[in-house]
Design an enzyme around this catalytic site. Sequence first.
Site, PDB file in Angstrom:
ATOM      1  CE1 TYR A  63      11.394 -15.728   5.143  1.00 38.30           C
ATOM      2  CE2 TYR A  63      10.319 -17.473   6.385  1.00 38.30           C
ATOM      3  CZ  TYR A  63      10.387 -16.652   5.273  1.00 38.30           C
ATOM      4  OH  TYR A  63       9.440 -16.772   4.294  1.00 38.30           O
TER       5      TYR A  63
ATOM      6  CE  LYS B 145       5.610  -3.388  -3.159  1.00 34.34           C
ATOM      7  NZ  LYS B 145       6.177  -2.021  -3.097  1.00 34.34           N
TER       8      LYS B 145
ATOM      9  NE  ARG C 227      10.347   2.092  -7.214  1.00 29.76           N
ATOM     10  CZ  ARG C 227      10.825   1.119  -6.460  1.00 29.76           C
ATOM     11  NH1 ARG C 227      12.113   1.076  -6.164  1.00 29.76           N
ATOM     12  NH2 ARG C 227      10.020   0.181  -5.988  1.00 29.76           N
TER      13      ARG C 227
HETATM   14  C1  MV4 Z   1      12.070 -10.896   4.826  1.00 36.58           C
HETATM   15  C2  MV4 Z   1      11.008 -11.796   5.029  1.00 36.58           C
HETATM   16  C3  MV4 Z   1      10.978 -12.457   6.226  1.00 36.58           C
HETATM   17  N1  MV4 Z   1      11.937 -12.247   7.165  1.00 36.58           N
HETATM   18  N2  MV4 Z   1      12.998 -10.717   5.776  1.00 36.58           N
HETATM   19  C4  MV4 Z   1      11.122  -9.758   0.284  1.00 36.58           C
HETATM   20  C5  MV4 Z   1      11.346  -8.455  -0.424  1.00 36.58           C
HETATM   21  C6  MV4 Z   1      12.359  -7.732   0.366  1.00 36.58           C
HETATM   22  N3  MV4 Z   1      12.036  -6.339   0.493  1.00 36.58           N
HETATM   23  C7  MV4 Z   1      12.357  -8.426   1.706  1.00 36.58           C
HETATM   24  N4  MV4 Z   1      11.515  -9.569   1.617  1.00 36.58           N
HETATM   25  C8  MV4 Z   1      11.298 -10.349   2.715  1.00 36.58           C
HETATM   26  N5  MV4 Z   1      12.198 -10.195   3.712  1.00 36.58           N
HETATM   27  C9  MV4 Z   1      12.918 -11.403   6.902  1.00 36.58           C
HETATM   28  N6  MV4 Z   1      13.867 -11.206   7.831  1.00 36.58           N
HETATM   29  C10 MV4 Z   1      10.068 -11.953   4.022  1.00 36.58           C
HETATM   30  C11 MV4 Z   1      10.228 -11.232   2.848  1.00 36.58           C
HETATM   31  C12 MV4 Z   1       9.235 -11.464   1.850  1.00 36.58           C
HETATM   32  C13 MV4 Z   1       8.408 -10.442   1.405  1.00 36.58           C
HETATM   33  C14 MV4 Z   1       8.498  -9.141   1.884  1.00 36.58           C
HETATM   34  C15 MV4 Z   1       7.673  -8.138   1.410  1.00 36.58           C
HETATM   35  C16 MV4 Z   1       6.712  -8.453   0.443  1.00 36.58           C
HETATM   36  C17 MV4 Z   1       6.620  -9.711  -0.043  1.00 36.58           C
HETATM   37  C18 MV4 Z   1       7.449 -10.729   0.426  1.00 36.58           C
HETATM   38  C19 MV4 Z   1       7.327 -12.010  -0.074  1.00 36.58           C
HETATM   39  C20 MV4 Z   1       8.152 -13.004   0.365  1.00 36.58           C
HETATM   40  C21 MV4 Z   1       9.109 -12.735   1.327  1.00 36.58           C
END
Ligand code: MV4
Length: 451
Positions: free
Chosen positions: A202, A237, A292
Site C-alpha cells: 500500500y 475525480k 474507453r
Molecule cells: C492503491 C493505492 C495505494 N497503494 N494501490 C484506487 C483506485 C484504483 N485505481 C487504485 N486505487 C488505489 N490503489 C496501492 N498499492 C491507493 C489507491 C487510491 C487511489 C488511487 C487513485 C486515485 C485515487 C485514489 C484514492 C484512494 C486510494
Amino acid sequence: MFNKILIANRGEIAVRIIRTCRELGIRTAAVYSEADRGALHVRLADEAFCIGPAPARDSYLNIPNIMSTAELLDVDAIHPGYGFLAENPHFAEICQDCRITFIGPPPEAIEKMGNKSAARQMMRRAGIPVIPGSDGPIRDEAQALAVARETGFPLIIKAAAGGGGRGMRVVHTREDLRRHLSAAQQEAEAAFGNGAVYIEKYLEQPRHVEVQILADGRGTTVALGERDCSVQRRHQKLLEESPSPAVSARLRRALVRAAVRAAEVAGYVNAGTVEFLVDSDEHFYFMEMNTRIQVEHPVTEMVTGIDLVKEQIRIAAGERLTLPREPETRGHAIECRVNAEDPARDFAPSAGPITAFVPPGGPGIRVDTHAFAGYTIPPHYDSLVAKVIAWGRDRDEAIARMQRALGEFEVRGIRTTIPFHLAVLDNAFFRRGEVYVNFVQRRIDLSALRS
Ligand code: MV4
C-alpha cells in the site's frame, strides 16, 4: 468513413460525440430513455429513438434494444462513450457479430484489461514497473502471508474484477490479513461474480497520473502526455489537469514509454488510458488501463489541439494515425467537474429543474455540457452537469481563468460543486501543485462551504 453512427450514451458525452460526427459529415442516431425525451443529445442528433424506461439497465444498458435500433436505423458504427456499455467486452463482440463497428478497442483487449490481476501480470512480464505484490491472484492464506512477508505492511487487497477503487481493502497486520482475505474474496464474488483477489504493497500518498494513448492497429501507438487526477473524493475525480505539476520531463519520458509499451503488449487499438500511481520519489507503477474515452479527455485536447473523438472514429474506420510519434503540448489545462451535488452536505445528489443556466466563456474557456435553463436533471444517472475546462499559457494562468469562469457560471435551482472547486483553486497546497490522492480529505475543509 462511416455514413451513420449510433451514440449509445446520454448527457454531455453524447453531445460531445455528436459534435465531432457533424464536423466529419457523419449522420448521428441518438438513443434515449423515457427520462431523457427532452435531452440535448436527442435534439442535436439527426435521428433519435427511445430504447426503454428510465433505469439504465432497461435503456442505456439494454443491449437487445440498442442493437435492434442500430439495425433498424442502419448505422455503420456505435460509439459507446464512457460508462454504460463502454467497457463491456460482450457488447463489443455482439457489435462485431452484427457487422457494426464498435468505436473502441477489440473485445479481447477490453477483456484482458478488465481483469486487473491479469493486466498487472502481463505488464510485469513486459518489464513495466508494477507495485510490489502477488504475481497473479491469491490462492490461499499461506500464499497471502508469504506475499506479505515480501511487501511488508500496510498492504492492499484488490479484486481482480474491480478497478476504479471498487473492491479494495487496506490491511495493517498479519491478523487483519487473515480476516480480510476471505471477506474480500466473498465480497468480490458477490459484487463481480469473480472472487479472485490480488495483493499489493500500500502506497501512502501517491498521485494518480494517467497517460492518454491512441493506437491505430497498423503499428502506430502514440502517447498524448499525462493527466493528473489526484483531486478526487471517494474515487470520484473532481478536477484534472495536464500536464501534471508533479511530472518532470524525465519522468514524463519514462511514463510515456511505459504507456506505449503497455498498449502494444496488450494488442491495444483505439483510444485508451494507462493509469499509474506516482510516489514522492518519482517512482511510478502501472495500476490499470481504461479502455474507453474518459470524462477528463478535454484537458488533453486543450494542450495538444487534437480531437480525441475524431481520432477514435478515424481509427475505427481503419484509417492510419497521421500524428507525430510524440505530439507537442502547449500550455496548461484544468477541468472542473460541475456536478449536481451539494458539497456542503457530503456531496448529496441535487437533481431537479435548472431554473437559470449561464455558462462562462471568454479566452481559454471551454464548457462541455448537456444542460440549459429549463432542463431537469433526472435522478437516474450520474450527476455531471458540466465540465469547465480552462486553458492558459502556464498553470497560474489556467487557474486564474478557471477562477474567473467559475465565478461567472450561474446555475440556479440545484446545488453544484462550484463552491468546492473555488475552495480547491484557492488552496495553498493546490496552488503549489502539492496534490495526491488524499488531498481533498486532508486539505479541504468541506464544512467551510456551508452557505
Ligand atoms: C492503491 C493505492 C495505494 N497503494 N494501490 C484506487 C483506485 C484504483 N485505481 C487504485 N486505487 C488505489 N490503489 C496501492 N498499492 C491507493 C489507491 C487510491 C487511489 C488511487 C487513485 C486515485 C485515487 C485514489 C484514492 C484512494 C486510494
